[in-house]
Design a protein around this motif. Structure first.
Motif, mmCIF file in Angstrom:
data_model
loop_
_atom_site.group_PDB
_atom_site.id
_atom_site.type_symbol
_atom_site.label_atom_id
_atom_site.label_comp_id
_atom_site.label_asym_id
_atom_site.label_seq_id
_atom_site.Cartn_x
_atom_site.Cartn_y
_atom_site.Cartn_z
ATOM 1 N N GLY A 14 58.752 10.024 16.388
ATOM 2 C CA GLY A 14 58.442 11.095 17.762
ATOM 3 C C GLY A 14 59.587 11.973 17.914
ATOM 4 N N LYS A 15 59.541 12.677 19.060
ATOM 5 C CA LYS A 15 60.674 13.451 19.418
ATOM 6 C C LYS A 15 61.889 12.702 20.397
ATOM 7 C CE LYS A 15 57.829 16.509 21.705
ATOM 8 N NZ LYS A 15 57.676 17.785 22.382
ATOM 9 N N GLU A 66 66.475 19.052 20.905
ATOM 10 C CA GLU A 66 65.262 18.159 20.555
ATOM 11 C C GLU A 66 65.369 17.702 18.863
ATOM 12 O OE1 GLU A 66 60.744 19.434 19.964
ATOM 13 O OE2 GLU A 66 61.329 19.350 22.043
ATOM 14 N N VAL A 67 65.078 16.344 18.687
ATOM 15 C CA VAL A 67 65.269 15.776 17.458
ATOM 16 C C VAL A 67 64.222 15.100 17.138
ATOM 17 C CG1 VAL A 67 66.545 14.224 15.915
ATOM 18 C CG2 VAL A 67 67.806 15.345 17.959
ATOM 19 N N ARG A 68 63.432 15.719 16.001
ATOM 20 C CA ARG A 68 62.161 14.995 15.629
ATOM 21 C C ARG A 68 62.325 13.879 14.575
ATOM 22 N NH1 ARG A 68 57.704 18.271 17.348
ATOM 23 N NH2 ARG A 68 58.433 20.258 18.165
#
Length: 86
Positions: free
Chosen positions: A71-72, A65-67
């Motif tokens: 957003g994500k 998961e990359v923020r």
């Protein structure tokens, strides 16, 4: 009191402090003092193990998961364990 070093540590706290305060380049300091790596101590490393053999077509999948500011995001990666094709 002795220092507890991480298994991948290559210097001690005192050596890092000396490097940070020096005017010379890090490369020059490492070459002059021979501190590119800490010497190996007998008995503190586990023997290396071979990777398990997998048939072609066996994929290992991972999700990250990359923020970002928007957003994500989700990153999906699948790697063939034999050919290393991703």
């Amino acid at each position: 009191m002795g220092q507890v070093l991480h298994g991948s540590a290559t210097t001690t706290e005192a050596v890092r402090r000396a490097i940070q305060h020096s005017q010379e380049s890090v490369r020059a300091l490492a070459e002059r003092h021979g501190i590119e790596r800490l010497p190996d101590i007998e008995g503190n490393k586990a023997p290396k193990k071979k990777f398990k053999a997998y048939p072609i077509g066996y994929f290992h999948a991972e999700i990250a998961e990359v923020r970002t500011a928007e957003g994500k995001l989700h990153l999906f990666v699948a790697t063939d364990r034999t050919s290393k094709f991703a």
